[in-house]
Design an enzyme around this catalytic site. Structure first.
Site, mmCIF file in Angstrom:
data_model
loop_
_atom_site.group_PDB
_atom_site.id
_atom_site.type_symbol
_atom_site.label_atom_id
_atom_site.label_comp_id
_atom_site.label_asym_id
_atom_site.label_seq_id
_atom_site.Cartn_x
_atom_site.Cartn_y
_atom_site.Cartn_z
ATOM 1 C CG ASP A 1 41.692 46.847 48.929
ATOM 2 O OD1 ASP A 1 40.728 46.108 49.149
ATOM 3 O OD2 ASP A 1 42.827 46.459 48.609
HETATM 4 N N1 URA Z 1 42.978 44.016 44.388
HETATM 5 C C1 URA Z 1 43.430 44.632 45.513
HETATM 6 O O1 URA Z 1 44.396 44.203 46.111
HETATM 7 N N2 URA Z 1 42.766 45.718 45.927
HETATM 8 C C2 URA Z 1 41.702 46.254 45.285
HETATM 9 O O2 URA Z 1 41.150 47.262 45.724
HETATM 10 C C3 URA Z 1 41.257 45.606 44.132
HETATM 11 C C4 URA Z 1 41.907 44.491 43.697
#
Ligand code: URA
Length: 258
Positions: A108
């Site tokens: 993310d």
């Molecule tokens: N899980 C999440 O919630 N975000 C990420 O960036 C990676 C794994």
């Protein structure tokens, strides 16, 4: 005269190291691929090495030497290769590399940590394939006191809107009324999975960091830095992914939907 060998368009794009075959299919569907000047949106077109393939206006060249990097992604950076809104992406950190790289997997925008970028289609395909997921370790910081019983639930698997999560490993690193830090190792790769897992238990993740992918840790790297993976490391990751694939370890949520 020998007839020119033809292969499916998405396979050729992956062979040239641009991205995985599945990503190539997405790009074709999105109308981003041209063959000899014409946009192709139908799957399965056969092309030869003589055909001129363009993706997002970039002409695909002959296969480059495979190169793979481990990157320490900072906060606020997108882990996509393309952003039509001009936001900073991980590729902005690789401008000096004279090759076309592609992120193998996603983090993310607000997640920091380990991300592999590669032009090796096979590696990308193996890392991102649902049945060959490598173990990935995250450190999640959340509000509130994370309880031992919630740790047990997390490890057993939780029901999310897209199905049950596979069993995983968790370790409480810090725990007090104000905030807790939990290390979690999963081998699936669903969208926002870690945040959604904690959310299902009633905890809001304030900070998420991926500390390792398989045996690859960020040791020696600062935020925004990267290093080239050795051939041995790449082979070892491929072997790990293939071993899982051979065992057909398909996450439950994928099995049900097929
Ligand atoms: N899980 C999440 O919630 N975000 C990420 O960036 C990676 C794994």
């Amino acid at each position: 005269m020998e007839e020119e060998k033809k292969e499916r368009l998405q396979k050729v794009i992956a062979q040239k190291g641009f991205c995985s075959r599945r990503k190539a299919e997405e790009l074709i569907e999105q109308g981003k691929v041209k063959v000899n000047g014409d946009i192709v949106t139908k799957m399965g077109m056969l092309v030869s090495l003589k055909d001129c393939i363009e993706i997002d206006g970039v002409l695909l060249k002959e296969k480059e030497v495979p190169c793979s990097f481990l990157f320490y992604k900072p906060k606020g950076v997108l882990s996509t290769a393309f952003d039509d809104r001009g936001r900073k992406t991980v590729l902005d950190y690789f401008r000096e590399e004279p090759i076309r790289l592609y992120p193998a997997g996603r983090l993310d925008q607000d997640t920091t940590g380990a991300l592999i970028l590669t032009n090796d289609g096979e590696l990308s395909e193996l890392i991102t394939h649902p049945s060959s997921h490598l173990e990935k370790t995250y450190i999640a910081t959340m509000k509130g006191n994370f309880s031992h019983s919630d740790k047990i639930q997390l490890e057993k698997g939780l029901l999310l809107e897209d199905g049950r999560t596979s069993p995983c490993k968790a370790k409480i690193l810090e725990q007090n009324e104000r905030q807790s830090k939990v290390e979690i190792t999963i081998h699936e790769g669903r969208k926002r999975q870690v945040k959604r897992m904690f959310d299902a238990l009633g905890y809001k993740v304030m900070d998420l960091h991926r500390s390792s992918i398989g045996f690859l840790t960020l040791q020696g790297l600062k935020e925004g830095e990267y290093r080239l993976l050795t051939n041995e490391e790449v082979s070892k990751i491929k072997e790990l992914c293939k071993a899982r694939k051979a065992k057909n370890v398909i996450p439950e949520y994928r099995r049900k939907s097929k």
